[in-house]
Design a protein around this motif. Structure first.
Motif, PDB file in Angstrom:
ATOM      1  N   PHE A  41      -0.508   3.376  -3.279  1.00 29.82           N
ATOM      2  CA  PHE A  41      -1.138   2.385  -3.290  1.00 29.82           C
ATOM      3  C   PHE A  41      -2.251   1.705  -4.435  1.00 29.82           C
ATOM      4  O   PHE A  41      -2.972   1.768  -4.622  1.00 29.82           O
ATOM      5  CB  PHE A  41      -2.006   2.306  -1.744  1.00 29.82           C
ATOM      6  CG  PHE A  41      -1.012   2.393  -0.979  1.00 29.82           C
ATOM      7  CD1 PHE A  41       0.308   1.568  -0.453  1.00 29.82           C
ATOM      8  CD2 PHE A  41      -0.932   3.118  -0.291  1.00 29.82           C
ATOM      9  CE1 PHE A  41       0.450   2.438   0.984  1.00 29.82           C
ATOM     10  CE2 PHE A  41      -0.235   4.101   0.631  1.00 29.82           C
ATOM     11  CZ  PHE A  41       0.509   3.461   1.338  1.00 29.82           C
TER      12      PHE A  41
ATOM     13  N   LEU B 107      -5.506   0.959  -3.824  1.00 33.09           N
ATOM     14  CA  LEU B 107      -6.534   1.629  -3.709  1.00 33.09           C
ATOM     15  C   LEU B 107      -6.776   3.224  -4.081  1.00 33.09           C
ATOM     16  O   LEU B 107      -5.987   3.189  -4.968  1.00 33.09           O
ATOM     17  CB  LEU B 107      -5.644   2.562  -2.441  1.00 33.09           C
ATOM     18  CG  LEU B 107      -5.507   1.893  -0.761  1.00 33.09           C
ATOM     19  CD1 LEU B 107      -5.878   0.207  -1.207  1.00 33.09           C
ATOM     20  CD2 LEU B 107      -4.936   1.887   0.527  1.00 33.09           C
TER      21      LEU B 107
ATOM     22  N   ARG C 165      -7.053   9.215   1.862  1.00 34.79           N
ATOM     23  CA  ARG C 165      -7.159   9.823   2.949  1.00 34.79           C
ATOM     24  C   ARG C 165      -6.693   8.892   3.964  1.00 34.79           C
ATOM     25  O   ARG C 165      -6.614   9.153   5.198  1.00 34.79           O
ATOM     26  CB  ARG C 165      -8.792   8.698   3.078  1.00 34.79           C
ATOM     27  CG  ARG C 165      -9.503   8.612   4.060  1.00 34.79           C
ATOM     28  CD  ARG C 165     -11.016   7.571   4.332  1.00 34.79           C
ATOM     29  NE  ARG C 165     -11.058   7.334   5.391  1.00 34.79           N
ATOM     30  CZ  ARG C 165     -12.000   6.786   5.633  1.00 34.79           C
ATOM     31  NH1 ARG C 165     -12.450   5.849   4.941  1.00 34.79           N
ATOM     32  NH2 ARG C 165     -12.448   6.439   7.151  1.00 34.79           N
ATOM     33  N   VAL C 166      -5.693   7.550   4.185  1.00 36.11           N
ATOM     34  CA  VAL C 166      -4.766   6.692   4.756  1.00 36.11           C
ATOM     35  C   VAL C 166      -3.863   7.701   5.167  1.00 36.11           C
ATOM     36  O   VAL C 166      -2.932   7.193   5.999  1.00 36.11           O
ATOM     37  CB  VAL C 166      -4.529   5.719   3.478  1.00 36.11           C
ATOM     38  CG1 VAL C 166      -2.929   5.557   3.194  1.00 36.11           C
ATOM     39  CG2 VAL C 166      -4.145   4.383   4.684  1.00 36.11           C
TER      40      VAL C 166
ATOM     41  N   TYR D 232      -3.838   9.321   8.465  1.00 33.88           N
ATOM     42  CA  TYR D 232      -4.134   8.325   8.976  1.00 33.88           C
ATOM     43  C   TYR D 232      -4.071   8.624  10.906  1.00 33.88           C
ATOM     44  O   TYR D 232      -4.509   8.343  11.558  1.00 33.88           O
ATOM     45  CB  TYR D 232      -3.345   7.073   9.025  1.00 33.88           C
ATOM     46  CG  TYR D 232      -3.686   5.648   9.972  1.00 33.88           C
ATOM     47  CD1 TYR D 232      -4.117   4.436   9.824  1.00 33.88           C
ATOM     48  CD2 TYR D 232      -2.454   5.914  10.893  1.00 33.88           C
ATOM     49  CE1 TYR D 232      -4.538   3.581  10.381  1.00 33.88           C
ATOM     50  CE2 TYR D 232      -2.356   5.028  11.934  1.00 33.88           C
ATOM     51  CZ  TYR D 232      -3.412   3.650  11.849  1.00 33.88           C
ATOM     52  OH  TYR D 232      -3.671   2.947  12.353  1.00 33.88           O
TER      53      TYR D 232
ATOM     54  N   GLU E 294      -6.862  11.684  11.472  1.00 27.89           N
ATOM     55  CA  GLU E 294      -8.302  11.641  10.666  1.00 27.89           C
ATOM     56  C   GLU E 294      -9.718  11.799  11.669  1.00 27.89           C
ATOM     57  O   GLU E 294     -10.412  12.672  11.575  1.00 27.89           O
ATOM     58  CB  GLU E 294      -8.539  10.316   9.571  1.00 27.89           C
ATOM     59  CG  GLU E 294      -9.914  10.849   8.711  1.00 27.89           C
ATOM     60  CD  GLU E 294      -9.876   9.112   8.594  1.00 27.89           C
ATOM     61  OE1 GLU E 294      -8.987   8.509   7.868  1.00 27.89           O
ATOM     62  OE2 GLU E 294     -11.084   8.585   8.579  1.00 27.89           O
TER      63      GLU E 294
ATOM     64  N   LYS F   8     -13.613  -0.019   4.873  1.00 26.98           N
ATOM     65  CA  LYS F   8     -14.240   2.170   5.220  1.00 26.98           C
ATOM     66  C   LYS F   8     -13.981   2.085   5.648  1.00 26.98           C
ATOM     67  O   LYS F   8     -13.950   3.510   5.639  1.00 26.98           O
ATOM     68  CB  LYS F   8     -15.905   1.660   4.904  1.00 26.98           C
ATOM     69  CG  LYS F   8     -17.043   0.914   3.907  1.00 26.98           C
ATOM     70  CD  LYS F   8     -16.925   2.358   2.814  1.00 26.98           C
ATOM     71  CE  LYS F   8     -17.909   1.864   1.503  1.00 26.98           C
ATOM     72  NZ  LYS F   8     -17.515   1.979   0.321  1.00 26.98           N
ATOM     73  N   SER F   9     -13.445   1.412   7.019  1.00 25.97           N
ATOM     74  CA  SER F   9     -13.152   2.112   7.800  1.00 25.97           C
ATOM     75  C   SER F   9     -11.389   3.169   8.142  1.00 25.97           C
ATOM     76  O   SER F   9     -10.880   2.603   7.284  1.00 25.97           O
ATOM     77  CB  SER F   9     -13.018   2.013   9.561  1.00 25.97           C
ATOM     78  OG  SER F   9     -11.272   0.163   8.953  1.00 25.97           O
ATOM     79  N   ARG F  10     -11.243   3.691   8.961  1.00 27.63           N
ATOM     80  CA  ARG F  10      -9.278   3.770   9.004  1.00 27.63           C
ATOM     81  C   ARG F  10      -8.543   3.353   9.169  1.00 27.63           C
ATOM     82  O   ARG F  10      -7.786   2.841   8.597  1.00 27.63           O
ATOM     83  CB  ARG F  10      -9.541   4.923   9.827  1.00 27.63           C
ATOM     84  CG  ARG F  10      -8.552   5.487  10.445  1.00 27.63           C
ATOM     85  CD  ARG F  10      -8.310   6.613  11.340  1.00 27.63           C
ATOM     86  NE  ARG F  10      -7.169   6.841  12.155  1.00 27.63           N
ATOM     87  CZ  ARG F  10      -6.690   6.489  13.384  1.00 27.63           C
ATOM     88  NH1 ARG F  10      -7.123   5.325  14.105  1.00 27.63           N
ATOM     89  NH2 ARG F  10      -5.160   6.590  13.346  1.00 27.63           N
TER      90      ARG F  10
ATOM     91  N   ILE G 135      -8.364   0.927   5.502  1.00 25.85           N
ATOM     92  CA  ILE G 135      -7.240   1.411   4.845  1.00 25.85           C
ATOM     93  C   ILE G 135      -6.135   1.293   4.692  1.00 25.85           C
ATOM     94  O   ILE G 135      -5.464   0.721   4.476  1.00 25.85           O
ATOM     95  CB  ILE G 135      -8.639   2.645   4.054  1.00 25.85           C
ATOM     96  CG1 ILE G 135      -9.241   2.630   3.771  1.00 25.85           C
ATOM     97  CG2 ILE G 135      -7.888   3.516   3.150  1.00 25.85           C
ATOM     98  CD1 ILE G 135     -10.098   4.402   3.539  1.00 25.85           C
ATOM     99  N   ALA G 136      -5.968   1.581   6.713  1.00 27.44           N
ATOM    100  CA  ALA G 136      -4.192   0.676   6.286  1.00 27.44           C
ATOM    101  C   ALA G 136      -3.980  -0.547   6.579  1.00 27.44           C
ATOM    102  O   ALA G 136      -2.787  -0.690   5.765  1.00 27.44           O
ATOM    103  CB  ALA G 136      -4.113   1.887   8.101  1.00 27.44           C
TER     104      ALA G 136
ATOM    105  N   ARG H 114      -4.978  -2.477   4.252  1.00 27.51           N
ATOM    106  CA  ARG H 114      -5.439  -2.858   2.778  1.00 27.51           C
ATOM    107  C   ARG H 114      -3.712  -1.530   2.049  1.00 27.51           C
ATOM    108  O   ARG H 114      -3.120  -2.116   1.746  1.00 27.51           O
ATOM    109  CB  ARG H 114      -6.570  -1.993   2.253  1.00 27.51           C
ATOM    110  CG  ARG H 114      -7.269  -3.050   2.264  1.00 27.51           C
ATOM    111  CD  ARG H 114      -8.285  -2.869   1.049  1.00 27.51           C
ATOM    112  NE  ARG H 114      -9.130  -2.141   1.793  1.00 27.51           N
ATOM    113  CZ  ARG H 114      -8.898  -0.944   1.035  1.00 27.51           C
ATOM    114  NH1 ARG H 114      -9.687  -0.905  -0.462  1.00 27.51           N
ATOM    115  NH2 ARG H 114     -10.214   0.283   1.062  1.00 27.51           N
ATOM    116  N   ALA H 115      -3.211  -1.072   3.070  1.00 28.26           N
ATOM    117  CA  ALA H 115      -1.822   0.025   2.579  1.00 28.26           C
ATOM    118  C   ALA H 115      -0.722  -0.944   2.606  1.00 28.26           C
ATOM    119  O   ALA H 115       0.619  -0.888   2.132  1.00 28.26           O
ATOM    120  CB  ALA H 115      -2.456   1.524   3.311  1.00 28.26           C
TER     121      ALA H 115
END
Lengths: 247, 304
Positions: free
Chosen positions: A100, A103, A110-111, A114, A117, B172-174, B177-178, B180-181
């Motif tokens: 990504f 990112l 970190r992703v 997912y 986590e 910031k949150s899990r 970020i997902a 955005r991915a």
């Protein structure tokens, strides 16, 4: 077909049987059968367009399968969507790495955690530490955007991401693509290191010489069919095959 | 102080108020595009339905309590939940089956959904305008000849807070970020165990929440509404989002304030206020000529 040699007995970690995949009615894979046992490094070799990437995409659920069977530890995983395949411990490191770009390195890693986590923070920390010790370069680039990394660093990140998902079967698609020879060596050394931690690896490569060096077993794909299978030594000694398919 | 500069300051207060609402609404519009690559022209009508929901919940709550903030909070929660549900249903029925279809088909589908919502409200409730219950008292303050109402302060504070919280959530949150991915590469995200379908639903939920908060603030500023007024909101949100760079949260906020500036200042400089929209879209065209991806938008290579 050549003899199968002395592979481990028992249920294979990954078993593909008589698999057929088509794009718009044109068969990309005609009838593919192969197996990968636990902790093995198995290579799928062959020229461009032979169907190697298609094979990995079929396993990870990224494309539909026309007929045949894909089994993981004996259970069918055919038709399971990609985000559920990961939950079964099979993780695809795609061709061209597809990290990504917007990112940061930290967020890319970190992703990948997912799925667990929020519930298992220490597990994420452990895996992250392992990945950063395997690829110290990622630590230096930690806050940088993924898109600013060099090709080699992106490959490290892509493999690192796969390790953080916790998958125990890694599908690696052309990890050496576009990398300088020194980096290729480094990536292959890392693959061996990862394999030594007990992971199972299915490796797709055009760089057959390098792939054979680290593999326990090889399959050669030619226009949607497996034209040869055997241990790398056998493959290397067979001059016809070596010159015809491996360059 | 001269009257002209006083008028300018007064209009600036209006700008900040209007810009906060536009920014918030544009964020909701942009969000769905960012994740699902979908221009959702049902957004304005969804906003309109959300306004009616706020009206019903607000009226219902007003009958039970006289404390304005309790009325507002419960109306917001109820309307947000139902608006989010509506947005998800629309996504599943009208957009999901068209994934992989040409983008134009999806745009047509979204316009159709918008019209259907408008006519549904028209046939069930009728074309007559309604008036939002008063959530905020009409206290006024004067500083240096410039008037502030309590409403303005609350509108700006709530809108800015909503935008900041959303931005933090995405950064910031899990789930953020997902999101955005998935926005970048849905297939690669699915290889990380993220369901792109679920993330698209999340984007629609967040968009619906922004629309509802926006609707409540809009209702405080302009309490009268009818089934048609979603259309205008559609264009303002779309324009602000494109102006800033569609898909970007910060771009949408910037676009919202810029559009509000055009709206607020142009009547001061132009002979008639009917020129306002001409100027607004003129600015849009001018910005897009210089920066085709919007003010802070990124050029994206569309993946096949």
């Amino acid at each position: 077909m050549e003899s199968v040699g002395n592979r481990k007995p028992g249920t294979p970690a990954l078993h593909v049987e008589d698999l057929r995949v088509s794009y718009r009615k044109i068969a990309a894979l005609k009838s593919i059968t192969f197996e990968v046992h636990k902790s093995e490094i198995v290579s799928l070799l062959g020229a461009n367009g032979a169907g190697k990437t298609t094979m990995l995409n079929a396993i990870s659920g990224a494309i539909p399968v026309e007929s045949g069977e894909i089994r993981h530890d004996g259970a069918s995983i055919k038709g399971v969507p990609p985000h559920r395949i990961v939950q079964k411990g099979i993780v695809h490191v795609p061709e061209g790495r597809r990290i990504f770009a917007d990112l940061s390195v930290a967020e890319n890693l970190r992703v990948a955690a997912y799925l667990y986590e929020s519930k298992r923070k220490t597990l994420f920390k452990e895996r992250l530490e392992f990945v950063l010790s395997l690829f110290p370069r990622l630590k230096e680039r930690y806050a940088q955007a993924g898109g600013t990394l060099s090709g080699g660093e992106q490959q490290m990140l892509a493999i690192g991401r796969a390790l953080i998902t916790g998958g125990d079967i890694l599908l690696l698609d052309e990890p050496s693509m576009g990398l300088a020879p020194m980096l290729v060596q480094e990536i292959f050394d890392t693959i061996v290191k990862i394999s030594q931690t007990g992971k199972t690896i299915l490796l797709v490569e055009q760089n057959a010489t390098m792939a054979m060096e680290i593999s326990n077993y090889c399959y050669v794909l030619e226009t949607g069919l497996i034209s040869f299978e055997g241990e790398p030594e056998v493959l290397r000694q067979d001059n016809d095959i070596a010159s015809a398919y491996l360059g | 102080m001269g009257t002209y500069s006083q008028q300018f300051l007064q209009q600036t207060v209006n700008l900040v108020q209007l810009g906060s609402i536009y920014g918030l609404l544009a964020v909701g519009f942009s969000m769905v595009y960012g994740i699902a690559r979908l221009v959702n022209f049902a957004y304005g009508p969804i906003f309109m339905v959300s306004t009616y929901l706020l009206f019903f919940f607000g009226t219902l709550m007003s009958a039970m309590t006289e404390t304005a903030w309790i009325v507002l909070v419960f109306a917001l929660i109820g309307a947000s939940a139902l608006t989010a549900l509506l947005a998800i249903i629309i996504e599943k029925i009208a957009y999901k089956p068209l994934r992989g279809a040409p983008k134009v088909s999806v745009v047509v589908s979204s316009v159709g959904v918008g019209m259907a919502l408008e006519y549904l409200v028209l046939s069930f409730i009728g074309p007559n305008p309604h008036r939002m219950p008063t959530f905020v008292g009409n206290s006024r303050y004067t500083v240096g000849g410039v008037n502030f109402s309590l409403a303005t302060i609350i509108i700006v504070a709530v809108a800015v807070a909503a935008m900041v919280v959303l931005n933090l959530y995405i950064k910031k949150s899990r789930t953020g970020i997902a999101l955005r991915a998935v926005a970048e590469d849905g297939l690669a995200a699915s290889f990380m165990g993220i369901s792109a379908n679920w993330m698209i639903s999340v984007a629609f939920i967040l968009s619906a929440i922004m629309a509802t908060i926006g609707a409540s603030l809009y209702g405080v500023a302009y309490p009268t509404f009818n089934p048609y007024f979603g259309e205008q909101i559609n264009w303002w949100s779309f324009t602000a989002a494109v102006l800033g760079g569609i898909g970007s949260v910060k771009g949408a906020i910037l676009g919202g304030y810029l559009l509000a500036a055009v709206n607020v200042y142009s009547p001061m400089l132009l002979p008639t206020s009917s020129w306002r929209d001409v100027v607004a879209f003129g600015v849009l065209i001018f910005v897009l000529m210089i920066k085709p991806a919007g003010l802070i938008g990124k050029k994206r290579i569309e993946k096949v």
